[in-house]
Write an enzyme that holds these catalytic residues in place. Structure first.
Site, mmCIF file in Angstrom:
data_model
loop_
_atom_site.group_PDB
_atom_site.id
_atom_site.type_symbol
_atom_site.label_atom_id
_atom_site.label_comp_id
_atom_site.label_asym_id
_atom_site.label_seq_id
_atom_site.Cartn_x
_atom_site.Cartn_y
_atom_site.Cartn_z
ATOM 1 N N GLU A 8 0.818 -1.195 0.000
ATOM 2 C CA GLU A 8 0.000 0.000 0.000
ATOM 3 C C GLU A 8 0.860 1.258 0.000
ATOM 4 O OE1 GLU A 8 -3.850 -1.871 2.289
ATOM 5 O OE2 GLU A 8 -2.332 -0.920 3.503
ATOM 6 N N CYS A 36 3.325 8.306 1.231
ATOM 7 C CA CYS A 36 4.020 7.290 2.019
ATOM 8 C C CYS A 36 4.084 6.025 1.177
ATOM 9 C CB CYS A 36 3.215 7.055 3.305
ATOM 10 S SG CYS A 36 3.858 5.726 4.330
ATOM 11 N N CYS A 79 7.683 -7.784 6.088
ATOM 12 C CA CYS A 79 8.893 -7.254 6.715
ATOM 13 C C CYS A 79 9.491 -8.341 7.592
ATOM 14 C CB CYS A 79 8.556 -6.031 7.567
ATOM 15 S SG CYS A 79 10.020 -5.180 8.225
ATOM 16 N N CYS A 102 8.992 -6.240 14.534
ATOM 17 C CA CYS A 102 8.755 -5.360 15.685
ATOM 18 C C CYS A 102 7.454 -5.802 16.362
ATOM 19 C CB CYS A 102 8.666 -3.901 15.242
ATOM 20 S SG CYS A 102 10.216 -3.312 14.523
ATOM 21 N N CYS A 133 3.899 -4.154 15.349
ATOM 22 C CA CYS A 133 3.641 -3.785 13.953
ATOM 23 C C CYS A 133 2.951 -4.907 13.204
ATOM 24 C CB CYS A 133 4.959 -3.445 13.260
ATOM 25 S SG CYS A 133 4.754 -3.012 11.519
ATOM 26 N N CYS A 140 -0.150 3.871 10.581
ATOM 27 C CA CYS A 140 1.209 3.356 10.751
ATOM 28 C C CYS A 140 1.156 1.967 11.350
ATOM 29 C CB CYS A 140 1.993 4.212 11.730
ATOM 30 S SG CYS A 140 2.086 5.898 11.239
#
Ligand code: SAH
Length: 365
Positions: free
Chosen positions: A91, A104, A111, A115, A118, A338
């Site tokens: 996205e 963004c 990923c 983390c 996230c 985020c």
């Protein structure tokens, strides 16, 4: 398979054109058609020699990732979902504000850094995006948005804060960054392009050498014990090394500060004592803080800090002279906050449901 010209920065395109027996200025001309004018049809490149157009048609293409959906929030934020094939999707989010428009963009499908807070990390890692897939988000959104009054572009800033860790996909990110800065492509100033990293120290050093743009570092904790838990990459590059890398970066950075992003997790990293320890940690490192109230997602283990605690935390930093902003809520209707970006097509769905949660501005400080 045909060469995708979106994979080339100016140097790469010139080399490719040299291989075709074409002069460097032909490469510059073509670069302007592709990126400045958003053209993907060689036939429409009217000042390019017919013979070259024929060659390009035969062996090259301009292929951004496919736009799967385009969702607008009531307040102007807009989320674009791109399909990458093989069930992967990423996205990009456009955030208009007074006097600027920030895009963004994502750099990886999933990923690997995991983390704790996230949702992209919780999906696991699928693959790096190609340069064409990274810059193609900008290419596509630019074209979709069109020009504003006076012909200026609507995207004035780019932040690499979407899905993925940009410095873990260094080569392709570098090519995309060079295009963002190139006057024959997007012509953005280094100050208006921000790379956000969770702290890959070698990548920061390399970025400093090869393409210093504005830098944001996801800090999230004032000490190694806590940061090890929240951001496991800290075990490899602990805070002392990270702070030293920030100082080295600043020698070449286009801005005279690093932005520290700090996700506010209720009862975990948000006390007055944490704020005071941050002051000690960052002493001597010119910085700004951007506090990000946590965006919960079903299955996540954390809660968002209550606003008064975020306010108190910001006050402690500000009283010490550190410019501190809190990422504002907007566009609660499009699921683009985020840490929540998660491409979903076909069976590559993320593991968690859409959170009933607002969007936060992804603004570079
Ligand atoms: N990998 C890069 C860039 C992508 S994330 C990095 O770590 O900086 C962009 C920002 O959103 C990071 O600061 C990240 O820590 C933060 N973030 C991740 N999950 C979040 C969540 N659930 N709520 C709020 N912020 C989050």
């Amino acid at each position: 398979m045909a060469v995708n010209l979106l994979d080339f920065d100016a140097g790469g395109l010139a080399a490719y054109f040299a291989g075709l027996g074409e002069k460097p200025f032909r490469a510059r001309q073509t670069l302007r058609w592709i990126h400045r004018r958003g053209q993907d049809d060689f036939e429409a490149m009217t000042d390019v020699a017919k013979s070259l157009r024929e060659k390009l048609k035969a062996e090259a293409r301009i292929a951004p990732p496919a736009l799967v959906s385009d969702t607008s929030s009531g307040d102007g934020a807009r989320k674009f979902l791109f399909g990458l094939g093989g069930g992967d999707a990423v996205e990009a989010v456009f955030i208009p504000e007074d006097g600027r428009g920030t895009l963004c963009v994502s750099t990886q499908a999933g990923c690997a850094l995991d983390c704790a807070f996230c949702s992209t990390g919780k999906q696991g890692f699928s693959r790096n995006l190609t340069a064409a897939e990274i810059v193609g988000q900008l290419w596509r959104v630019n074209r979709t948005l069109g020009a504003g009054p006076g012909d200026e572009r609507k995207i004035s800033n780019v932040v690499l804060m979407g899905m993925g860790e940009p410095l873990a996909n260094f080569e392709n990110v570098l090519t995309a960054l060079r295009l963002m800065l190139d006057d024959n492509a997007y012509g953005l100033s280094r100050r208006r392009v921000t790379v956000s990293t969770c702290g890959l120290v070698p990548g920061m050093d390399r970025l400093r050498e090869e393409c210093p743009v504005a830098l944001a570092v996801s800090l999230h904790a004032p000490d190694d014990a806590l940061r090890d838990e929240l951001t496991p990459i800290n075990r490899k590059y602990p805070l002392r090394e990270l702070m030293a890398a920030c100082l080295r970066y600043l020698e070449r950075a286009p801005r005279d500060f690093v932005t520290f992003e700090y996700v506010m997790l209720d009862g975990v990293n948000d006390s007055e004592e944490h704020a005071r320890r941050l002051l000690r940690l960052t002493r001597g490192v010119p910085c700004k803080f951007n506090l990000i109230p946590f965006n919960p997602f079903p299955g996540s283990l954390f809660r968002r800090s209550p606003p008064p605690r975020v306010g108190r935390f910001a006050e402690i930093l500000m009283n010490a002279g550190i410019v501190t902003t809190t990422r504002k809520t907007r566009g609660g209707d499009i699921d683009a906050a985020c840490g929540q970006l998660a491409g979903r097509v076909e069976d590559k769905t993320r593991r968690f449901q859409r959170p009933a949660n607002p969007v936060y501005e992804m603004r570079p400080s």
